[in-house]
Design a protein around this motif. Structure first.
Motif, PDB file in Angstrom:
ATOM      1  N   LEU A  85      -3.305   4.988   2.567  1.00 13.69           N
ATOM      2  CA  LEU A  85      -3.819   4.135   3.643  1.00 13.69           C
ATOM      3  C   LEU A  85      -3.311   4.630   4.997  1.00 13.69           C
ATOM      4  CD1 LEU A  85      -5.494   1.523   4.152  1.00 13.69           C
ATOM      5  CD2 LEU A  85      -3.299   0.327   4.294  1.00 13.69           C
TER       6      LEU A  85
ATOM      7  N   ALA B 207      -3.627   0.101   8.252  1.00 17.44           N
ATOM      8  CA  ALA B 207      -2.539  -0.799   7.876  1.00 17.44           C
ATOM      9  C   ALA B 207      -2.254  -1.778   9.010  1.00 17.44           C
ATOM     10  CB  ALA B 207      -1.285   0.008   7.540  1.00 17.44           C
TER      11      ALA B 207
ATOM     12  N   ILE C 113       5.553  -6.595   4.248  1.00 22.42           N
ATOM     13  CA  ILE C 113       4.689  -5.432   4.064  1.00 22.42           C
ATOM     14  C   ILE C 113       5.477  -4.400   3.255  1.00 22.42           C
ATOM     15  CG2 ILE C 113       3.414  -3.569   5.170  1.00 22.42           C
ATOM     16  CD1 ILE C 113       3.063  -5.365   7.602  1.00 22.42           C
TER      17      ILE C 113
ATOM     18  N   LEU D 159       5.681  -0.674   1.556  1.00 22.01           N
ATOM     19  CA  LEU D 159       5.170   0.693   1.610  1.00 22.01           C
ATOM     20  C   LEU D 159       5.724   1.491   0.442  1.00 22.01           C
ATOM     21  CD1 LEU D 159       6.023   1.505   5.352  1.00 22.01           C
ATOM     22  CD2 LEU D 159       4.049   0.265   4.487  1.00 22.01           C
TER      23      LEU D 159
ATOM     24  N   TYR E 164       5.169   4.444  10.501  1.00 23.67           N
ATOM     25  CA  TYR E 164       4.730   3.255   9.763  1.00 23.67           C
ATOM     26  C   TYR E 164       5.724   2.110   9.940  1.00 23.67           C
ATOM     27  CZ  TYR E 164       0.833   5.296   7.068  1.00 23.67           C
ATOM     28  OH  TYR E 164      -0.370   5.839   6.677  1.00 23.67           O
TER      29      TYR E 164
ATOM     30  N   LEU F 142       4.855  -1.285  12.148  1.00 18.90           N
ATOM     31  CA  LEU F 142       4.671  -2.530  11.407  1.00 18.90           C
ATOM     32  C   LEU F 142       5.775  -3.547  11.709  1.00 18.90           C
ATOM     33  CD1 LEU F 142       3.551  -0.957   8.017  1.00 18.90           C
ATOM     34  CD2 LEU F 142       2.107  -2.127   9.703  1.00 18.90           C
TER      35      LEU F 142
ATOM     36  N   PHE G 193       0.846  -1.195   0.000  1.00 23.39           N
ATOM     37  CA  PHE G 193       0.000   0.000   0.000  1.00 23.39           C
ATOM     38  C   PHE G 193       0.877   1.238   0.000  1.00 23.39           C
ATOM     39  CE2 PHE G 193       0.786  -1.198   4.380  1.00 23.39           C
ATOM     40  CZ  PHE G 193       1.145  -0.005   4.985  1.00 23.39           C
TER      41      PHE G 193
END
Length: 214
Positions: free
Chosen positions: A126, A131, A143, A145, A159, A163, A94
């Motif tokens: 997002l 997320a 994941i 980004l 972020y 994460l 995302f």
């Protein structure tokens, strides 16, 4: 720039789905890899369009039209790939909140899917809380980004930290064309993978494929 990319850019700006796809089909027929097509054809075509926009040679509507045609071509290309049947690994992609330039993240998700990963592409813009919610629920191994504008760099730190510290400890990949211009060290950890272009994630995927074969 690869001349083919400029030709494709002009077809994007015309809104010509048919000719745009035929140019990509020619690359496929010539044996070009997905990495080459994404980085040196599709990406460079959009970079050229961005350059034209910055120099007032085209308007915002033209850029939006080109993006929609590129999106169509990328979706069709990905649909025609035949991924491996192994789906043991999961990946989620995302763009950070406020980031609307999503094609890079979509290309990365397509490459992982082609390599046999179970992939969720969550699109642009997002917020972090969503997320985190989806990552906790689905538990992806990776994941990805995407960030293209410098003004969004400060939020990247939250972020990455949030994460990477989820209970199942996913690997975070940050894709950005800003990597060659800015120091990302304040916003990432020593575990974060940086990708200036989609070709940079090829070793990561190849390592996974070798494990599948073994």
């Amino acid at each position: 720039m690869y001349d083919y990319a400029r030709h494709l850019a002009m077809e994007f700006l015309k809104g010509d789905h048919f000719t745009s796809w035929s140019l990509i089909q020619q690359q496929i027929d010539d044996g070009m890899s997905s990495y080459f097509i994404f980085d040196y054809v599709l990406r460079d075509a959009m970079f050229y369009i961005g350059h034209m926009w910055e120099n007032n040679e085209i308007g915002v509507a033209d850029e939006h039209l080109a993006t929609s045609i590129c999106d169509y071509v990328l979706t069709r290309y990905s649909f025609d790939r035949h991924p491996l049947t192994n789906r043991e690994k999961r990946a989620m992609f995302f763009c950070v909140e406020g980031e609307e330039h999503y094609l890079g993240a979509k290309m990365a998700s397509s490459l992982f899917q082609e390599a046999g990963w179970d992939v969720k592409y969550l699109g642009p813009n997002l917020p972090l809380e969503y997320a985190i919610f989806n990552a906790k629920k689905w538990r992806p191994d990776v994941i990805g980004l995407s960030i293209t504008l410098p003004l969004h760099l400060p939020k990247l730190k939250d972020y990455v930290y949030s994460l990477e510290h989820l209970p199942h400890r996913p690997k975070v990949i940050v894709g950005s064309r800003l990597i060659e211009k800015y120091d990302f060290t304040p916003f990432i950890s020593n575990q974060t993978v940086l990708a200036k272009e989609v070709t940079d994630i090829e070793p990561f995927i190849e390592q996974y494929l070798m494990k599948v074969i073994e």
